[in-house]
Design a protein around this motif. Structure first.
Motif, PDB file in Angstrom:
ATOM      1  N   GLY A 138       0.619   4.512  -2.696  1.00 50.53           N
ATOM      2  CA  GLY A 138       0.762   5.638  -2.996  1.00 50.53           C
ATOM      3  C   GLY A 138       1.373   6.649  -3.670  1.00 50.53           C
ATOM      4  O   GLY A 138       1.219   7.008  -3.407  1.00 50.53           O
ATOM      5  N   TYR A 140      -1.881   3.306   2.146  1.00 51.63           N
ATOM      6  CA  TYR A 140      -1.884   3.556   0.008  1.00 51.63           C
ATOM      7  C   TYR A 140      -1.776   5.454   1.047  1.00 51.63           C
ATOM      8  O   TYR A 140      -1.495   5.953   0.470  1.00 51.63           O
ATOM      9  CB  TYR A 140      -3.458   3.011  -0.328  1.00 51.63           C
ATOM     10  N   ARG A 158      -3.112  -1.806  -5.224  1.00 51.15           N
ATOM     11  CA  ARG A 158      -3.620  -0.360  -4.842  1.00 51.15           C
ATOM     12  C   ARG A 158      -4.707  -0.662  -4.118  1.00 51.15           C
ATOM     13  O   ARG A 158      -5.580  -2.448  -4.221  1.00 51.15           O
ATOM     14  CB  ARG A 158      -4.073  -0.220  -5.830  1.00 51.15           C
ATOM     15  N   GLY A 191       0.913  -1.668   0.190  1.00 47.21           N
ATOM     16  CA  GLY A 191      -0.259   0.145   0.172  1.00 47.21           C
ATOM     17  C   GLY A 191       0.578   1.016   0.372  1.00 47.21           C
ATOM     18  O   GLY A 191      -0.067   2.523  -0.600  1.00 47.21           O
TER      19      GLY A 191
END
Length: 309
Positions: free
Chosen positions: A32, A296, A68, A28
């Motif tokens: 991000g 993220y 994601r 994550g």
């Protein structure tokens, strides 16, 4: 968005241990940062992976983007025998605490000294034998097609000698990437050791949760270390507090080693809210979606801060 030049990426990406939730946080966070800064971590020059980090690093080398939130690709869970709760994995809380502390506390005794290796090997022999297999994990890594392309290094520990082995580095024992990753993820008291050749190997976190010091770094090398255990929510009076202190000290010393070579080192752990969601049971698959989403958002925030700076 047009991707910025590769110079915006670190030269070396070090991905640390942290179980199933460590995989989710690493995936994550990287996703991000990629989406917030327009980067592609598959283009990094060198990867160092330990346990959960070895799985993520091998995926990047195989050409896969980080997962994601809401994506169809799931981070591979690490199988755990779970009778009714983490404290019942062993006979009682005291033995559980000792088993957890042993592999992470022993590095503080001197990882490069014979006494440190002997103590680590003795601790591995004293731990209850693991039962879970990493056959499925091996097959998953094998299907993804990661190869030793000169960029990937995977850290594990020789169960008999207590020595660290860095698969993929010059002079390391021959192994498939899938075998090395499974060995690096083989938590001693949970998973069976992974046999490669005539040796048995266990989790690289038995030596260090990041193994940051093996990064191929010199003057001016930019090293980014992502450590899923850096923000463990432990009370100062908890019996686990000593475990975190040992892990933190080890990573700090490793970073100092690289900085002494002239490298630029940045270590990042989970934000406090994400660490709260992760809790202490890093194998809790139920928390994976929340950790992935929180990581993220943390990655997006880091990208914004970097852009603003």
């Amino acid at each position: 968005m047009t991707s910025p030049p590769s110079s915006d990426l670190p030269d070396v990406l070090v991905l640390g241990a942290g179980g199933t939730l460590g995989i989710a946080w690493l995936q994550g966070l990287l996703a991000g940062i990629e989406d917030g800064a327009g980067l592609d971590f598959r283009r990094v020059e060198s990867f160092i992976g330990t346990s959960a980090g070895s799985f993520v690093a091998s995926s990047l080398v195989a050409g896969r983007r980080p997962t994601r939130p809401g994506g169809h690709e799931r981070a591979a869970p690490l199988p755990v025998p779970r009778p009714s709760g983490p404290m019942q994995l062993l006979a009682g809380p005291a033995r559980y605490a000792a088993a957890v502390a042993a592999p992470w506390a022993t590095p503080a005794l001197g990882v490069t000294k014979p006494s440190g290796r002997f103590l680590r090997a003795a601790a591995l022999r004293a731990l209850p034998p693991g039962r879970a297999s990493h056959d499925d994990l091996q097959e998953l890594v094998r299907r993804r097609g990661a190869q030793w392309d000169g960029r990937l290094r995977v850290c594990a520990v020789d169960r008999r000698t207590g020595r660290r082995v860095v698969f993929g580095s010059p002079g390391a024992p021959r192994a498939e990437v899938a075998e090395a990753v499974a060995a690096s993820c083989a938590v001693p008291w949970i998973h069976r050791p992974v046999r490669i050749g005539d040796r048995e190997y266990v989790d690289g976190a038995v030596w260090s949760v990041t193994n940051l010091d093996v990064a191929p770094a010199g003057h001016g090398t930019r090293v980014l270390c992502l450590n899923p255990t850096a923000s463990l929510q432990l009370a100062r009076t908890s019996p686990y507090a000593a475990v975190r202190a040992a892990m933190t000290t080890m990573t700090t010393l490793e970073a100092m080693t690289l900085r002494a070579r002239g490298a630029k080192v940045r270590v990042i752990g989970p934000a406090s809210d994400v660490a709260h969601v992760m809790g202490l049971d890093l194998m809790d698959e139920r928390r994976r979606p929340a950790v992935l989403a929180g990581a993220y958002e943390q990655g997006l925030g880091l990208a914004r801060v970097s852009a603003g700076g």
